[in-house]
Write a protein that holds these residues in place. Sequence first.
Motif, PDB file in Angstrom:
ATOM      1  N   PRO A 100       0.813  -1.223   0.000  1.00  0.00           N
ATOM      2  CA  PRO A 100       0.000   0.000   0.000  1.00  0.00           C
ATOM      3  C   PRO A 100       0.848   1.275   0.000  1.00  0.00           C
ATOM      4  N   GLU A 101       1.940   1.261   0.756  1.00  0.00           N
ATOM      5  CA  GLU A 101       2.777   2.457   0.823  1.00  0.00           C
ATOM      6  C   GLU A 101       3.473   2.718  -0.514  1.00  0.00           C
ATOM      7  N   TRP A 102       3.989   1.662  -1.139  1.00  0.00           N
ATOM      8  CA  TRP A 102       4.635   1.843  -2.437  1.00  0.00           C
ATOM      9  C   TRP A 102       3.618   2.235  -3.512  1.00  0.00           C
ATOM     10  N   THR A 103       2.416   1.713  -3.409  1.00  0.00           N
ATOM     11  CA  THR A 103       1.360   2.117  -4.344  1.00  0.00           C
ATOM     12  C   THR A 103       1.069   3.603  -4.202  1.00  0.00           C
ATOM     13  N   CYS A 104       0.994   4.065  -2.961  1.00  0.00           N
ATOM     14  CA  CYS A 104       0.746   5.486  -2.712  1.00  0.00           C
ATOM     15  C   CYS A 104       1.884   6.341  -3.274  1.00  0.00           C
ATOM     16  N   VAL A 105       3.122   5.905  -3.087  1.00  0.00           N
ATOM     17  CA  VAL A 105       4.277   6.654  -3.598  1.00  0.00           C
ATOM     18  C   VAL A 105       4.242   6.717  -5.121  1.00  0.00           C
ATOM     19  N   VAL A 106       3.949   5.599  -5.766  1.00  0.00           N
ATOM     20  CA  VAL A 106       3.877   5.574  -7.237  1.00  0.00           C
ATOM     21  C   VAL A 106       2.768   6.502  -7.730  1.00  0.00           C
ATOM     22  N   LEU A 107       1.632   6.482  -7.056  1.00  0.00           N
ATOM     23  CA  LEU A 107       0.532   7.370  -7.450  1.00  0.00           C
ATOM     24  C   LEU A 107       0.887   8.836  -7.218  1.00  0.00           C
TER      25      LEU A 107
END
Length: 129
Positions: A100-107
Amino acid sequence: MLLHHCLTVVITCISYLFGWNRVGVVVMVLLDLADVPLHLAKLCKYMDDKGNQWVRWQFLADRLFEIFALVFFFTRLVMYGYVCWSAHIEATRYFPKGLPEWTCVVLLYSLYFLQVYWFHLILKVAMRL
């Protein structure tokens, strides 16, 4: 434009669901500040179409657009760029990142690159003023 709204909604939801509330709130605040001078400039542009000779609506619209470009640059490129960097680099010091954290960073970075593209378009319009 739809991509911008979808990315923002997903970032806000992920940040809320997984405890990155500050990221979601900062994103919403930074992305909303530039809207005020933009909408005021559009309002002045519409008023100019009414043919009112007493107020120089076009001049006011142009100055508000310039203010919009400056606010856009500082909030959406400089300050928002720091939010992206902080979520990516600084947050790693305090806790490990999962999916979830990496998804947020990519977004966050996807939205940032969209802002860079829009600023390019804003500069093209500003050159014509």
